[in-house]
Enzyme design. Structure first.
Site, PDB file in Angstrom:
ATOM      1  N   LYS A   1      12.782   7.299  -6.166  1.00 50.38           N
ATOM      2  CA  LYS A   1      10.977   7.535  -7.032  1.00 50.38           C
ATOM      3  C   LYS A   1       9.665   8.101  -5.557  1.00 50.38           C
ATOM      4  CE  LYS A   1       8.654   3.869  -8.625  1.00 50.38           C
ATOM      5  NZ  LYS A   1       6.804   4.145  -8.458  1.00 50.38           N
ATOM      6  N   ASN A   2       9.654   7.060  -5.064  1.00 50.98           N
ATOM      7  CA  ASN A   2       8.900   7.277  -4.489  1.00 50.98           C
ATOM      8  C   ASN A   2       8.833   8.421  -2.864  1.00 50.98           C
ATOM      9  OD1 ASN A   2       7.734   5.615  -6.088  1.00 50.98           O
ATOM     10  ND2 ASN A   2       7.628   3.502  -4.031  1.00 50.98           N
TER      11      ASN A   2
ATOM     12  N   CYS B   1      -4.191  -0.683 -12.632  1.00 49.78           N
ATOM     13  CA  CYS B   1      -2.803  -0.955 -13.098  1.00 49.78           C
ATOM     14  C   CYS B   1      -2.326  -3.268 -12.969  1.00 49.78           C
ATOM     15  CB  CYS B   1      -1.365  -0.291 -13.129  1.00 49.78           C
ATOM     16  SG  CYS B   1      -1.052  -0.950 -10.598  1.00 49.78           S
TER      17      CYS B   1
ATOM     18  N   VAL C   1      -1.044  -6.791   1.175  1.00 54.75           N
ATOM     19  CA  VAL C   1      -0.463  -4.934   0.434  1.00 54.75           C
ATOM     20  C   VAL C   1      -1.077  -4.610  -1.249  1.00 54.75           C
ATOM     21  CG1 VAL C   1       0.389  -2.728  -0.124  1.00 54.75           C
ATOM     22  CG2 VAL C   1       0.693  -4.006   1.813  1.00 54.75           C
TER      23      VAL C   1
ATOM     24  N   ARG D   1      10.725   2.382 -16.222  1.00 51.64           N
ATOM     25  CA  ARG D   1       9.829   3.292 -15.130  1.00 51.64           C
ATOM     26  C   ARG D   1      10.229   3.941 -12.888  1.00 51.64           C
ATOM     27  NH1 ARG D   1       3.700   2.738 -15.873  1.00 51.64           N
ATOM     28  NH2 ARG D   1       3.968   4.183 -14.094  1.00 51.64           N
TER      29      ARG D   1
ATOM     30  N   ASP E   1       7.386  -3.756  -2.053  1.00 54.65           N
ATOM     31  CA  ASP E   1       7.883  -2.836  -3.586  1.00 54.65           C
ATOM     32  C   ASP E   1       9.132  -4.035  -3.638  1.00 54.65           C
ATOM     33  OD1 ASP E   1       6.670   0.416  -3.999  1.00 54.65           O
ATOM     34  OD2 ASP E   1       6.006  -1.388  -4.155  1.00 54.65           O
TER      35      ASP E   1
ATOM     36  N   ARG F   1      -6.261  -0.536  -7.192  1.00 60.03           N
ATOM     37  CA  ARG F   1      -5.758   1.021  -6.989  1.00 60.03           C
ATOM     38  C   ARG F   1      -6.692   1.633  -6.307  1.00 60.03           C
ATOM     39  NH1 ARG F   1      -0.367   0.931  -7.986  1.00 60.03           N
ATOM     40  NH2 ARG F   1       0.451   2.403  -6.590  1.00 60.03           N
ATOM     41  N   PRO F   2      -7.550   1.739  -5.525  1.00 58.75           N
ATOM     42  CA  PRO F   2      -8.983   2.919  -5.819  1.00 58.75           C
ATOM     43  C   PRO F   2      -7.927   3.669  -5.029  1.00 58.75           C
ATOM     44  CG  PRO F   2      -9.423   1.040  -3.947  1.00 58.75           C
ATOM     45  CD  PRO F   2      -7.993   0.222  -5.076  1.00 58.75           C
ATOM     46  N   ILE F   3      -9.098   5.008  -4.758  1.00 62.46           N
ATOM     47  CA  ILE F   3      -9.047   6.404  -4.351  1.00 62.46           C
ATOM     48  C   ILE F   3      -9.802   6.600  -3.345  1.00 62.46           C
ATOM     49  CG2 ILE F   3      -7.275   7.303  -6.074  1.00 62.46           C
ATOM     50  CD1 ILE F   3     -10.079   8.661  -6.775  1.00 62.46           C
ATOM     51  N   ASP F   4     -10.334   5.822  -2.812  1.00 66.72           N
ATOM     52  CA  ASP F   4     -11.258   6.471  -1.448  1.00 66.72           C
ATOM     53  C   ASP F   4     -10.994   6.860  -0.089  1.00 66.72           C
ATOM     54  OD1 ASP F   4     -10.347   3.202  -1.138  1.00 66.72           O
ATOM     55  OD2 ASP F   4     -11.651   3.260   0.332  1.00 66.72           O
ATOM     56  N   LEU F   5      -9.911   6.253   0.094  1.00 68.65           N
ATOM     57  CA  LEU F   5      -9.462   7.206   1.131  1.00 68.65           C
ATOM     58  C   LEU F   5      -8.710   8.739   1.131  1.00 68.65           C
ATOM     59  CD1 LEU F   5      -7.569   4.213   3.117  1.00 68.65           C
ATOM     60  CD2 LEU F   5      -9.325   4.985   3.516  1.00 68.65           C
TER      61      LEU F   5
HETATM   62  C1  EPZ Z   1       2.439   3.559  -2.578  1.00 69.55           C
HETATM   63  O1  EPZ Z   1       1.430   3.591  -3.462  1.00 69.55           O
HETATM   64  C2  EPZ Z   1       3.741   3.681  -3.798  1.00 69.55           C
HETATM   65  N1  EPZ Z   1       3.538   4.439  -4.709  1.00 69.55           N
HETATM   66  C3  EPZ Z   1       3.810   1.766  -4.551  1.00 69.55           C
HETATM   67  O2  EPZ Z   1       5.344   1.783  -4.958  1.00 69.55           O
HETATM   68  C4  EPZ Z   1       4.366   0.686  -3.050  1.00 69.55           C
HETATM   69  O3  EPZ Z   1       3.579  -0.432  -3.379  1.00 69.55           O
HETATM   70  C5  EPZ Z   1       2.736   1.855  -2.067  1.00 69.55           C
HETATM   71  O4  EPZ Z   1       2.751   3.125  -2.140  1.00 69.55           O
HETATM   72  C6  EPZ Z   1       2.570   0.956  -0.701  1.00 69.55           C
HETATM   73  O5  EPZ Z   1       4.259   0.864  -0.617  1.00 69.55           O
HETATM   74  C7  EPZ Z   1       4.681   5.741  -4.585  1.00 69.55           C
HETATM   75  O6  EPZ Z   1       4.883   6.416  -3.897  1.00 69.55           O
HETATM   76  C8  EPZ Z   1       4.268   6.418  -5.947  1.00 69.55           C
HETATM   77  P1  EPZ Z   1      -0.911   2.707  -0.610  1.00 69.55           P
HETATM   78  P2  EPZ Z   1       0.138   3.780  -3.276  1.00 69.55           P
HETATM   79  O7  EPZ Z   1      -1.853   4.048  -1.139  1.00 69.55           O
HETATM   80  O8  EPZ Z   1       0.565   5.160  -2.345  1.00 69.55           O
HETATM   81  C9  EPZ Z   1      -5.310   0.625  -0.892  1.00 69.55           C
HETATM   82  C10 EPZ Z   1       6.497   1.094  -6.969  1.00 69.55           C
HETATM   83  O9  EPZ Z   1       6.400   0.220  -7.291  1.00 69.55           O
HETATM   84  N2  EPZ Z   1      -6.028   1.821  -1.017  1.00 69.55           N
HETATM   85  O10 EPZ Z   1      -0.180   2.380   0.164  1.00 69.55           O
HETATM   86  O11 EPZ Z   1      -1.008   3.685  -4.064  1.00 69.55           O
HETATM   87  C11 EPZ Z   1      -4.677   0.311  -1.868  1.00 69.55           C
HETATM   88  O12 EPZ Z   1      -5.422  -0.627  -2.462  1.00 69.55           O
HETATM   89  C12 EPZ Z   1       4.290   2.345  -6.443  1.00 69.55           C
HETATM   90  O13 EPZ Z   1       7.301   2.388  -6.885  1.00 69.55           O
HETATM   91  C13 EPZ Z   1      -7.327   1.795  -0.539  1.00 69.55           C
HETATM   92  O14 EPZ Z   1      -7.939   0.738  -0.660  1.00 69.55           O
HETATM   93  O15 EPZ Z   1       0.004   2.991  -1.802  1.00 69.55           O
HETATM   94  C14 EPZ Z   1      -3.397  -1.458  -1.997  1.00 69.55           C
HETATM   95  O16 EPZ Z   1      -3.713  -1.848  -1.554  1.00 69.55           O
HETATM   96  C15 EPZ Z   1       3.895   0.205  -6.786  1.00 69.55           C
HETATM   97  N3  EPZ Z   1      -8.012   3.291  -0.830  1.00 69.55           N
HETATM   98  C16 EPZ Z   1      -2.673  -0.905  -0.305  1.00 69.55           C
HETATM   99  O17 EPZ Z   1      -3.846   0.460   0.107  1.00 69.55           O
HETATM  100  C17 EPZ Z   1      -7.117   3.873  -1.435  1.00 69.55           C
HETATM  101  O18 EPZ Z   1      -7.295   5.541  -1.116  1.00 69.55           O
HETATM  102  C18 EPZ Z   1      -1.686   0.376  -0.528  1.00 69.55           C
HETATM  103  O19 EPZ Z   1      -1.741   1.458  -1.424  1.00 69.55           O
HETATM  104  C19 EPZ Z   1      -5.365   3.910  -1.581  1.00 69.55           C
HETATM  105  C20 EPZ Z   1      -4.817   2.542  -0.716  1.00 69.55           C
END
Ligand code: EPZ
Length: 431
Positions: free
Chosen positions: A22-23, A118, A329, A399, A307, A123-127
């Site tokens: 999926k990912n 969620c 995480v 999902r 996960d 789940r911020p997007i600042d980065l």
């Molecule tokens: C991906 O989510 C996966 N989803 C997640 O799988 C997985 O748990 C996660 O990576 C970690 O491995 C997909 O690939 C579709 P992150 P993503 O950005 O990209 C913080 C599942 O069950 N963060 O690495 O959203 C965030 O809050 C899902 O299949 C910021 O602070 O994960 C979190 O604490 C769940 N700012 C940490 O980083 C940002 O801009 C990890 O998030 C982005 C993230």
């Protein structure tokens, strides 16, 4: 409401195949927007999240054809006229935000809603935004909408404060068509990042270092159509492996890239589970005596994957002794504990830590799923428990897994799907 009824206590036996990731599928679908050539993606599992991503790219007027029986997806984004994906779809699936990088690379602009948080975290997007801004993108945010535009994406050296998977993916896709070279430092190194880079390189991108902490992307003027086969889903592989461990069975799991699951294999060996590679793409799991509790900490790859933390906790709930689970995480990823407690597990949560006292058995109960991986953990608990378990809100499972209940039934599990309206007619036999 959809639910699964599970009659537990049956050791699983036989062999089972893992489906495509999926990912890895979701970012590769988003990356298809970078080219106006035809893209063919194979091993794309028929998941609710894949269906949502297909609708997202359709909302941008890309042509999409998905043959779910062959798990084959064809996309042609040559005729995209719209750079504003559906707000509703982006809000109900966060990975939709991955279309931002491709839209900026292709059209220099995008209008997209802030993705919601969620169950597992904000789940911020600042980065994502910080990295893209560093490449020359201007953002304005108001009313929950992001307006993004750039006259030209330029290659830059970008340091990620946290190795975010999604931010690495969005920046890598934008950088593939930027002017000059981009370096992503402290990048995420998950296998799905490598798969995305392989897809982009097959379309003419020039990416090196994916899977390492520093990725170099030399921008090109445009990308071509291509074909790609998605890697196996390492999280589904782990869930299937754990289904054999919690039920004390003997199962061969096929279509596994074993180096993608080495953190899980190492931890399982610590508990005393017998697991061996039967060839480069299969593992055999046999549970000997009762497993031992172990301490677990989730980390970015190659650490133990967040996960699989809920599913592994189900095994710890049945293992001898005390285990400490630390979730580093996400800030709220113990939603499965409520259900485990209803099944007689002994778990105490304190902040991002959970202390698990193993029990000899779990008891069947009616439990509610809260998110994808929590639903998998409760499914595993139902398979192991004495008596009957009903897991409601099972749409969460769908999902991320296609036909998982059928595949588990093929290993001897007693599982049936039903809607809650059937619940009144059913006597839950206590056994
Ligand atoms: C991906 O989510 C996966 N989803 C997640 O799988 C997985 O748990 C996660 O990576 C970690 O491995 C997909 O690939 C579709 P992150 P993503 O950005 O990209 C913080 C599942 O069950 N963060 O690495 O959203 C965030 O809050 C899902 O299949 C910021 O602070 O994960 C979190 O604490 C769940 N700012 C940490 O980083 C940002 O801009 C990890 O998030 C982005 C993230």
């Amino acid at each position: 409401m959809n639910e699964l009824l599970i009659r537990g206590g049956v050791p699983l036996h036989g062999s089972v195949k893992v489906k495509g990731s999926k990912n890895a599928s979701l970012p590769v679908i988003a990356a298809s927007l970078l080219t106006d050539g035809p893209v063919v993606i194979e091993e794309v599992p028929d998941l609710l999240d894949v269906r949502t991503m297909i609708e997202v790219v359709k909302s941008l007027h890309a042509d999409v054809n998905y043959d779910s029986s062959r798990e084959k997806l064809e996309i042609n984004a040559g005729s995209i006229k719209n750079q504003e994906p559906s707000c509703e779809l982006v809000q109900n699936m966060r990975a939709s935000f991955l279309v931002l990088g491709p839209l900026l690379a292709r059209f220099g602009k995008a209008r997209i809603t802030l993705p919601g948080g969620c169950a597992i975290g904000s789940r911020p997007i600042d980065l994502h935004l910080k990295g893209l801004a560093g490449m020359g993108v201007e953002f304005s945010v108001s009313g929950g909408m992001i307006e993004a535009r750039t006259d030209r994406l330029r290659g830059e050296r970008i340091y990620l404060d946290y190795p975010s998977v999604g931010a690495t993916e969005n920046i890598m896709m934008a950088a593939a068509m930027a002017e000059g070279t981009t370096y992503i430092e402290n990048a995420a190194s998950e296998p799905e990042i490598v798969d995305l880079a392989n897809f982009l390189n097959s379309a003419g991108a020039r990416i090196s270092g994916a899977g390492m902490k520093s990725i170099r992307i030399k921008g090109t003027g445009g990308l071509n159509g291509t074909s790609h086969s998605v890697i196996p889903d390492r999280i589904e592989a782990g869930t299937l492996i754990l289904s054999a461990a919690v039920t004390g069975g003997d199962v061969v799991v096929n279509n596994v890239l074993t180096d993608h699951i080495s953190p899980l294999v190492a931890k399982l060996k610590e508990t005393g589970v017998y697991i061996e590679e039967v060839d480069i793409s299969a593992v055999r799991i046999k549970k000997g005596g009762r497993t031992r509790g172990v301490d677990l900490k989730t980390l970015p790859y190659p650490g133990f994957p967040t996960d699989l933390q809920p599913q592994f906790m189900t095994l710890l709930a049945l293992s001898e002794g005390t285990s400490l689970v630390t979730e580093t995480v996400f800030e709220n990823r113990f939603m499965h504990v409520d259900g485990l407690l209803r099944m007689d597990a002994d778990v105490i949560v304190e902040g991002n830590r959970a202390v698990v006292q193993g029990r000899n058995a779990l008891q069947g109960a009616t439990v509610q799923a809260s998110d994808l991986r929590a639903s998998a953990a409760l499914l595993l608990a139902g398979l192991a428990a004495e008596g009957t378990t009903i897991v409601s809100n099972i749409d969460y499972l769908w999902r991320g897994h296609s036909g998982l209940e059928e595949r588990l039934s093929g290993l001897g599990a007693q599982i049936e799907w039903r809607t809650s309206s059937d619940q009144e007619q059913l006597e839950i036999s206590g056994e």
